[in-house]
Design an enzyme around this catalytic site. Structure first.
Site, PDB file in Angstrom:
ATOM      1  N   TYR A   1       0.809  -1.496  -0.121  1.00 51.76           N
ATOM      2  CA  TYR A   1       0.019   0.042   0.075  1.00 51.76           C
ATOM      3  C   TYR A   1       0.881   1.240   0.085  1.00 51.76           C
ATOM      4  O   TYR A   1       0.804   2.212  -1.054  1.00 51.76           O
ATOM      5  CB  TYR A   1      -0.864   0.146   1.093  1.00 51.76           C
ATOM      6  CG  TYR A   1      -1.784   1.238   0.989  1.00 51.76           C
ATOM      7  CD1 TYR A   1      -2.725   1.385   0.297  1.00 51.76           C
ATOM      8  CD2 TYR A   1      -1.757   2.031   2.207  1.00 51.76           C
ATOM      9  CE1 TYR A   1      -3.749   2.479   0.162  1.00 51.76           C
ATOM     10  CE2 TYR A   1      -2.516   3.176   2.366  1.00 51.76           C
ATOM     11  CZ  TYR A   1      -3.572   3.498   1.355  1.00 51.76           C
ATOM     12  OH  TYR A   1      -4.479   4.530   1.507  1.00 51.76           O
TER      13      TYR A   1
ATOM     14  N   LYS B   1       1.138   4.422  -3.129  1.00 54.78           N
ATOM     15  CA  LYS B   1       1.122   5.815  -3.149  1.00 54.78           C
ATOM     16  C   LYS B   1       2.194   6.427  -3.438  1.00 54.78           C
ATOM     17  O   LYS B   1       2.209   7.738  -4.052  1.00 54.78           O
ATOM     18  CB  LYS B   1       0.390   6.319  -1.734  1.00 54.78           C
ATOM     19  CG  LYS B   1      -0.877   5.569  -1.368  1.00 54.78           C
ATOM     20  CD  LYS B   1      -2.071   5.781  -2.355  1.00 54.78           C
ATOM     21  CE  LYS B   1      -3.460   5.511  -2.171  1.00 54.78           C
ATOM     22  NZ  LYS B   1      -4.336   5.648  -3.065  1.00 54.78           N
TER      23      LYS B   1
HETATM   24  N1  LIG Z   1      -9.305   6.029   4.845  1.00 55.68           N
HETATM   25  C1  LIG Z   1      -8.037   6.689   5.164  1.00 55.68           C
HETATM   26  O1  LIG Z   1      -7.689   6.888   6.056  1.00 55.68           O
HETATM   27  C2  LIG Z   1      -6.980   7.166   4.013  1.00 55.68           C
HETATM   28  C3  LIG Z   1      -6.011   7.622   4.130  1.00 55.68           C
HETATM   29  C4  LIG Z   1      -5.226   7.944   3.075  1.00 55.68           C
HETATM   30  C5  LIG Z   1      -5.647   7.849   1.771  1.00 55.68           C
HETATM   31  N2  LIG Z   1      -6.619   7.200   1.606  1.00 55.68           N
HETATM   32  C6  LIG Z   1      -7.171   6.963   0.142  1.00 55.68           C
HETATM   33  O2  LIG Z   1      -8.458   7.603  -0.115  1.00 55.68           O
HETATM   34  C7  LIG Z   1      -9.024   6.673  -1.063  1.00 55.68           C
HETATM   35  C8  LIG Z   1     -10.518   6.522  -0.953  1.00 55.68           C
HETATM   36  O3  LIG Z   1     -10.442   5.398   0.469  1.00 55.68           O
HETATM   37  P1  LIG Z   1     -11.660   5.411   1.518  1.00 55.68           P
HETATM   38  O4  LIG Z   1     -10.587   5.256   2.802  1.00 55.68           O
HETATM   39  O5  LIG Z   1     -12.669   6.036   1.185  1.00 55.68           O
HETATM   40  O6  LIG Z   1     -11.973   3.790   1.181  1.00 55.68           O
HETATM   41  P2  LIG Z   1     -12.995   2.816   0.972  1.00 55.68           P
HETATM   42  O7  LIG Z   1     -14.295   3.325   1.676  1.00 55.68           O
HETATM   43  O8  LIG Z   1     -12.518   1.472   1.219  1.00 55.68           O
HETATM   44  O9  LIG Z   1     -13.410   3.184  -0.427  1.00 55.68           O
HETATM   45  C9  LIG Z   1     -12.747   2.631  -1.511  1.00 55.68           C
HETATM   46  C10 LIG Z   1     -13.416   2.940  -2.763  1.00 55.68           C
HETATM   47  O10 LIG Z   1     -12.835   2.650  -3.739  1.00 55.68           O
HETATM   48  C11 LIG Z   1     -13.526   1.720  -4.783  1.00 55.68           C
HETATM   49  N3  LIG Z   1     -12.674   0.786  -5.559  1.00 55.68           N
HETATM   50  C12 LIG Z   1     -11.576  -0.024  -5.171  1.00 55.68           C
HETATM   51  N4  LIG Z   1     -11.390  -0.816  -6.121  1.00 55.68           N
HETATM   52  C13 LIG Z   1     -12.004  -0.331  -7.251  1.00 55.68           C
HETATM   53  C14 LIG Z   1     -11.930  -0.506  -8.609  1.00 55.68           C
HETATM   54  N5  LIG Z   1     -11.040  -1.713  -8.993  1.00 55.68           N
HETATM   55  N6  LIG Z   1     -12.659   0.193  -9.474  1.00 55.68           N
HETATM   56  C15 LIG Z   1     -13.414   1.216  -8.967  1.00 55.68           C
HETATM   57  N7  LIG Z   1     -13.587   1.407  -7.924  1.00 55.68           N
HETATM   58  C16 LIG Z   1     -12.916   0.686  -6.852  1.00 55.68           C
HETATM   59  C17 LIG Z   1     -14.423   0.929  -3.730  1.00 55.68           C
HETATM   60  O11 LIG Z   1     -15.584   0.126  -4.297  1.00 55.68           O
HETATM   61  P3  LIG Z   1     -16.148  -1.080  -3.812  1.00 55.68           P
HETATM   62  O12 LIG Z   1     -17.116  -0.410  -2.731  1.00 55.68           O
HETATM   63  O13 LIG Z   1     -16.815  -1.704  -4.999  1.00 55.68           O
HETATM   64  O14 LIG Z   1     -15.066  -1.966  -3.201  1.00 55.68           O
HETATM   65  C18 LIG Z   1     -14.645   2.112  -2.804  1.00 55.68           C
HETATM   66  O15 LIG Z   1     -15.850   2.868  -3.505  1.00 55.68           O
HETATM   67  C19 LIG Z   1      -8.300   5.627  -1.419  1.00 55.68           C
HETATM   68  O16 LIG Z   1      -7.436   5.669  -2.627  1.00 55.68           O
HETATM   69  C20 LIG Z   1      -7.218   5.447  -0.202  1.00 55.68           C
HETATM   70  O17 LIG Z   1      -6.070   4.822  -0.416  1.00 55.68           O
HETATM   71  C21 LIG Z   1      -7.674   6.676   2.882  1.00 55.68           C
END
Ligand SMILES: NC(=O)c1ccc[n+]([C@@H]2O[C@H](COP(=O)([O-])OP(=O)(O)OC[C@H]3O[C@@H](n4cnc5c(N)ncnc54)[C@H](OP(=O)(O)O)[C@@H]3O)[C@@H](O)[C@H]2O)c1
Length: 243
Positions: free
Chosen positions: A166, A170
């Protein structure tokens, strides 16, 4: 062609992506809710529309060439252009991810979504972004991808657990973003990376300390930058994240 601004947010059916879509809708944008699974996509679009805003579903799996091409066709037919692309979809690949014992397949899977997925979607959308007067690309990165923070004092505590799929995915995304910035330097596209902070979502078993709405704020700001705004930057709410 409508005067309304058009955005596409990938992975917008839940978490931070949903709140980015909601925030852009609240600003009066027409927002494509990119999501790979129909039931989750329809539910998100219905929830957004219940608030009286302009959201539409975009079937989109960022790992699938045909799906991405069809998404570009859908937006071309609907709007003829794209004003903001938010590459938000991402996965962690699960854990643990110790470098000495990781399954290489996990790294390939994470890179396919978090890096190649962004390239695939961006390249499909570039012709539509080229038809916008003020195009923006936002890549959802993470401070765990900051090599400066990983290697700096306190990196072992401030950048989360060791995660060889992961975190480097990034860093890779950040590096790829800068290559787009260089290639597209002569265009008016502003391209930046965002870090949402540690947000309570499915991604981390809801252990994050920020709300998805709080996590969406920086990406919304970067998607709606005024002309002349920054490009080639990496931002969080508090300011600039070192690469
Ligand atoms: N949460 C944190 O603390 C955090 C911190 C830093 C960065 N981020 C980044 O923020 C972004 C959003 O994360 P989140 O925390 O909101 O996670 P999340 O709730 O798990 O949401 C991830 C989203 O990505 C979608 N996704 C995954 N694989 C996909 C694919 N092949 N095609 C289309 N959609 C896909 C998922 O769809 P499904 O529902 O179909 O799985 C979901 O809608 C990510 O890039 C993550 O790395 C998050």
């Amino acid at each position: 062609m409508s005067d309304k601004k058009i955005a596409l947010v990938t992975g917008a059916n839940k978490g931070i992506g949903y709140e980015i879509a909601a925030g852009l809708c609240a600003l009066g944008w027409s927002v494509g809710v990119g999501a790979r699974e129909q039931t989750r996509r329809d539910a998100a679009v219905a929830r957004l529309r219940d608030a009286g805003v302009d959201a539409f579903g975009v079937p989109l799996d960022v790992t699938d060439d045909r799906s991405v091409a069809a998404a570009a066709d859908l937006i071309a037919e609907r709007a003829g252009r794209l004003d903001a692309l938010v590459n938000n979809a991402g996965i962690t690949g699960g854990g643990p991810q110790q470098p000495s014992s990781v399954d290489p397949a996990v790294i390939r899977t994470v890179v396919e979504t978090n890096v190649i997925g962004v390239i695939r979607v961006t390249n499909a959308m570039l012709p539509l972004l080229g038809r916008s007067a003020s195009p923006r690309i936002v890549n959802m990165s993470s401070s765990v991808g900051s090599l400066a923070r990983q290697s700096g004092p306190g990196g072992e505590t401030s950048t989360g657990p060791v995660a060889v799929a992961y975190a480097p995915s990034k860093s890779f995304l950040n590096a790829v973003t800068l290559q787009y910035v260089r290639e597209l330097a002569d265009t008016n596209i502003l391209i930046n990376c965002a870090c949402p902070g540690y947000v309570a979502t499915d991604l981390n078993g809801f252990r994050g300390v920020r709300t998805p709405r709080e996590g969406a704020a920086t990406a919304i700001r970067l998607a709606t930058l005024p002309d002349g705004g920054p490009t080639g930057g990496f931002f969080e709410d508090a300011g600039v994240v070192p690469w």
